[in-house]
Design a protein around this motif. Sequence first.
Motif, PDB file in Angstrom:
ATOM      1  N   GLU C 185       0.829  -1.196   0.000  1.00 18.07           N
ATOM      2  CA  GLU C 185       0.000   0.000   0.000  1.00 18.07           C
ATOM      3  C   GLU C 185       0.873   1.259   0.000  1.00 18.07           C
ATOM      4  O   GLU C 185       0.603   2.221  -0.723  1.00 18.07           O
ATOM      5  CB  GLU C 185      -0.855  -0.047   1.273  1.00 18.07           C
ATOM      6  N   GLU C 186       1.927   1.222   0.820  1.00 13.18           N
ATOM      7  CA  GLU C 186       2.821   2.389   0.900  1.00 13.18           C
ATOM      8  C   GLU C 186       3.538   2.657  -0.431  1.00 13.18           C
ATOM      9  O   GLU C 186       3.607   3.787  -0.888  1.00 13.18           O
ATOM     10  CB  GLU C 186       3.880   2.183   1.995  1.00 13.18           C
ATOM     11  N   VAL C 187       4.098   1.615  -1.024  1.00 12.13           N
ATOM     12  CA  VAL C 187       4.877   1.855  -2.254  1.00 12.13           C
ATOM     13  C   VAL C 187       3.971   2.181  -3.432  1.00 12.13           C
ATOM     14  O   VAL C 187       4.392   2.856  -4.376  1.00 12.13           O
ATOM     15  CB  VAL C 187       5.831   0.688  -2.597  1.00 12.13           C
ATOM     16  N   ARG C 188       2.723   1.719  -3.367  1.00 11.17           N
ATOM     17  CA  ARG C 188       1.799   2.091  -4.445  1.00 11.17           C
ATOM     18  C   ARG C 188       1.496   3.591  -4.441  1.00 11.17           C
ATOM     19  O   ARG C 188       1.079   4.136  -5.463  1.00 11.17           O
ATOM     20  CB  ARG C 188       0.496   1.286  -4.321  1.00 11.17           C
ATOM     21  N   LYS C 189       1.719   4.246  -3.316  1.00 16.20           N
ATOM     22  CA  LYS C 189       1.503   5.701  -3.290  1.00 16.20           C
ATOM     23  C   LYS C 189       2.580   6.448  -4.078  1.00 16.20           C
ATOM     24  O   LYS C 189       2.337   7.537  -4.572  1.00 16.20           O
ATOM     25  CB  LYS C 189       1.514   6.205  -1.834  1.00 16.20           C
ATOM     26  N   VAL C 190       3.760   5.875  -4.155  1.00 14.54           N
ATOM     27  CA  VAL C 190       4.860   6.614  -4.793  1.00 14.54           C
ATOM     28  C   VAL C 190       5.306   6.008  -6.121  1.00 14.54           C
ATOM     29  O   VAL C 190       6.019   6.658  -6.882  1.00 14.54           O
ATOM     30  CB  VAL C 190       6.073   6.749  -3.839  1.00 14.54           C
ATOM     31  N   ALA C 191       4.900   4.774  -6.401  1.00 17.02           N
ATOM     32  CA  ALA C 191       5.224   4.155  -7.697  1.00 17.02           C
ATOM     33  C   ALA C 191       4.014   3.321  -8.113  1.00 17.02           C
ATOM     34  O   ALA C 191       4.081   2.097  -8.215  1.00 17.02           O
ATOM     35  CB  ALA C 191       6.487   3.305  -7.597  1.00 17.02           C
ATOM     36  N   SER C 196       1.331  -1.721  -9.255  1.00 13.60           N
ATOM     37  CA  SER C 196       0.011  -2.265  -9.615  1.00 13.60           C
ATOM     38  C   SER C 196       0.177  -3.693 -10.147  1.00 13.60           C
ATOM     39  O   SER C 196      -0.776  -4.457 -10.185  1.00 13.60           O
ATOM     40  CB  SER C 196      -0.666  -1.384 -10.658  1.00 13.60           C
ATOM     41  N   TYR C 197       1.376  -4.039 -10.545  1.00 13.17           N
ATOM     42  CA  TYR C 197       1.649  -5.380 -11.065  1.00 13.17           C
ATOM     43  C   TYR C 197       2.171  -6.341  -9.988  1.00 13.17           C
ATOM     44  O   TYR C 197       2.488  -7.486 -10.296  1.00 13.17           O
ATOM     45  CB  TYR C 197       2.701  -5.314 -12.179  1.00 13.17           C
ATOM     46  N   ALA C 198       2.318  -5.873  -8.777  1.00 14.20           N
ATOM     47  CA  ALA C 198       2.979  -6.697  -7.757  1.00 14.20           C
ATOM     48  C   ALA C 198       1.973  -7.391  -6.850  1.00 14.20           C
ATOM     49  O   ALA C 198       1.052  -6.759  -6.328  1.00 14.20           O
ATOM     50  CB  ALA C 198       3.912  -5.829  -6.925  1.00 14.20           C
TER      51      ALA C 198
ATOM     52  N   GLU D 227      -3.274  -5.781 -11.903  1.00 11.49           N
ATOM     53  CA  GLU D 227      -4.401  -5.975 -11.004  1.00 11.49           C
ATOM     54  C   GLU D 227      -5.238  -4.699 -10.985  1.00 11.49           C
ATOM     55  O   GLU D 227      -4.705  -3.597 -10.964  1.00 11.49           O
ATOM     56  CB  GLU D 227      -3.854  -6.253  -9.596  1.00 11.49           C
ATOM     57  N   GLU D 228      -6.549  -4.853 -10.984  1.00 14.66           N
ATOM     58  CA  GLU D 228      -7.397  -3.659 -10.807  1.00 14.66           C
ATOM     59  C   GLU D 228      -7.329  -3.243  -9.346  1.00 14.66           C
ATOM     60  O   GLU D 228      -7.590  -4.043  -8.459  1.00 14.66           O
ATOM     61  CB  GLU D 228      -8.849  -3.980 -11.188  1.00 14.66           C
ATOM     62  N   MET D 229      -6.955  -2.021  -9.103  1.00  8.38           N
ATOM     63  CA  MET D 229      -6.790  -1.575  -7.702  1.00  8.38           C
ATOM     64  C   MET D 229      -8.052  -0.881  -7.207  1.00  8.38           C
ATOM     65  O   MET D 229      -8.690  -0.167  -7.941  1.00  8.38           O
ATOM     66  CB  MET D 229      -5.604  -0.623  -7.618  1.00  8.38           C
TER      67      MET D 229
END
Lengths: 229, 229, 229, 229
Positions: C185-191, C196-198, D227-229
Amino acid sequence: MQVELISHTPEPERLVAAAARLCYSPRGAGQLLAAMSREEVDKLLRLLISRGHDSPLEHITFTFAIEGVSRVLTHQLVRHRMASYSQKSQRYVNEDGFEFIIPPSIAAVPAALARYQECMKVLQRAYHELQELVPREDARYLLPNACETKLVCTFNARSLFNFFRLRCCRRAQWEIRELALKMREEVRKVAPLIFSYAGPSCETEGVCYEGSASCGRAAVVRRRVREEM
Amino acid sequence: MQVELISHTPEPERLVAAAARLCYSPRGAGQLLAAMSREEVDKLLRLLISRGHDSPLEHITFTFAIEGVSRVLTHQLVRHRMASYSQKSQRYVNEDGFEFIIPPSIAAVPAALARYQECMKVLQRAYHELQELVPREDARYLLPNACETKLVCTFNARSLFNFFRLRCCRRAQWEIRELALKMREEVRKVAPLIFSYAGPSCETEGVCYEGSASCGRAAVVRRRVREEM
Amino acid sequence: MQVELISHTPEPERLVAAAARLCYSPRGAGQLLAAMSREEVDKLLRLLISRGHDSPLEHITFTFAIEGVSRVLTHQLVRHRMASYSQKSQRYVNEDGFEFIIPPSIAAVPAALARYQECMKVLQRAYHELQELVPREDARYLLPNACETKLVCTFNARSLFNFFRLRCCRRAQWEIRELALKMREEVRKVAPLIFSYAGPSCETEGVCYEGSASCGRAAVVRRRVREEM
Amino acid sequence: MQVELISHTPEPERLVAAAARLCYSPRGAGQLLAAMSREEVDKLLRLLISRGHDSPLEHITFTFAIEGVSRVLTHQLVRHRMASYSQKSQRYVNEDGFEFIIPPSIAAVPAALARYQECMKVLQRAYHELQELVPREDARYLLPNACETKLVCTFNARSLFNFFRLRCCRRAQWEIRELALKMREEVRKVAPLIFSYAGPSCETEGVCYEGSASCGRAAVVRRRVREEM
């Protein structure tokens, strides 16, 4: 604690020497392996190791079966990332009636030992009961650091040099130090020349870098001094 | 040779200090990051580095864009495995009219330089022709080591310490030494205290381990001496 | 459990794209960094990641401060060797009145919870007493797996992909899975595009490799089939 | 190209199985090594590998002597960082009258071959002359990528799985693919079951991730979907 060297690269010292020699030779490794005399092998190993040209040490690996150690030890051990581990899983293996490690400092003080053993009994009973109520992987949250574990690990010789430098030191905790000393004893049986050079800096360099925390076995120096820029 | 520090961990020295401090503190890293004064940061960094407690240095990374270097250099560079590389591919990029690196020792001898440049011209023409006849990835078999390449690489500070120790040494080849010195200059701009301690052992320990191959800048000692068993 | 992203490579997605682009371009990384549009960055990232060309992901790193987790979790976490850790030391930090983690399965069963909390009290008292009698590093042998710890860790994005694949899976233990989900969740904020693929293979590949142990969220397939030789 | 398996962990398949079994067993590794039947070993290996539980594969290592390859190949090879290398040094070994690799595509086109061989002669002469005028380490800047080299390398089985997946693929360059195929042939002689599962994804998973660059041997799929977020 049981430490057994269950596998290793055959003829490890000859292999390191042949790999090192290859770098400076027009001949191939197969030839060198066959052709080098024991004297040549020894001479080259001494030169490499005393100059810190350690990369050929990576070609040889050593696999240990370790039993009768605590998870205090394994949590420290697996921080050595240049190695491979397979450890008994507390998620899957039933720890009913678990064995536990007793630190010598506790064994030496009757009041401490009594208190310690009493706690272990409380935990054994509680673990047994909790296992009925919750998944085993959660019951283990109350298992103590002392809980016995076993594992297989594989190190190459270069990584062992680093391990022995840090963990044969008297500043290491007694349990991992005991492990390191036993592992070193084992590998010295099969690669005696190479591992005659392996140990803490007081043994291998004649100095200590631990500052005010030094045990005093060797003169304290600083690992790095600041360059004037 | 162009060396640019194109990215790095923000506030690197503060981050290393907070991570190191955490190990010995009941407080959390977020708090420590905010609360440590510059003096505390500096004092802790000096202690860590002079004792060789290097693991917190891994938390900070530095990314370099490097251009105008040869494949002699990059074949040496990528042997540093504790780093990440993205390099211009000779399989996919057309090397027609390739640039090439001229070693200073060749530039200094007119006869050598003339011979060298003539060879490069021969190769440029031959590469151009071969590309018409065979796949580009095979035409490149005749490209010289001197051929210019570019890359991006990322090191953490601990790995940089090792890199600078080996490659700022006068025994390293001139080209990778020039690279190492430039990289060190760059990181000293953003983490001056940490990297004031980084360099070959003659600078950081006051001794040399290179034996008979030493340049003589510092007293020669052996890295390891044999323990009497 | 508190998970905070306390540091990361600035503009991470742009840096990955520039490094990847460099491999196939005559232009340098500095130029590419400046010149690539957001659309070009996104398009290239999608191509790289969907093909599994993951090496440029190593150029970006992420540092987390983690608190309120057990040593069950950290013993699992530090098995991820492609990462850097600084953890609160039980050798040096006084664990008097230690906090402890309560697994949800235990919290949900009153009889289990009562037994568990009672054990923790026994251990807190015993640890307090033992500390008077023996060194702190040995008193900690009776600390439970549940004992609260804190740490700082740094991963590059490629290593995070592996971590999320294994630890966001429902087969992972609940605690490390909770950590992995929070870190993601944290890293999705900055990358956001990259991460989104992880995730576990059920999310990112639409299949599961866990055989009879699968949770059933996606069709079970074998990771490898035997080639006929 | 000569590829010889000059050393390896003895009884590699039995060791992997015993290490893997240990994780789920109250018994120790020494016992397991001795007690497991060939059928148990095989069954367990099939289970591990088909589920991608690869970590026990790290316990076994394989050392190869490789000769008659180009520096095109070795510059690619040493990018595999989970391995150890000792390579003939162009700084120290005289390359007078160097051997060179001829790509099959060049050998097949007489005009290309003539041009190529002519260039090599020019370079051999020039290298010979330059060596008189400048240090050997600088004379080598005009040596071609094609120049013959030799090396010793050691991989563990997990790293070999990755190597074979990438380099046995038809998208790899012909020379490193030939090396990978020969290395696989060698290790299949001593660990046939394990390495029967090793190869590119078209062989081991029945799919290809190379997108539009696929050779068409297996259906193209994407390694990761968003993945759809």
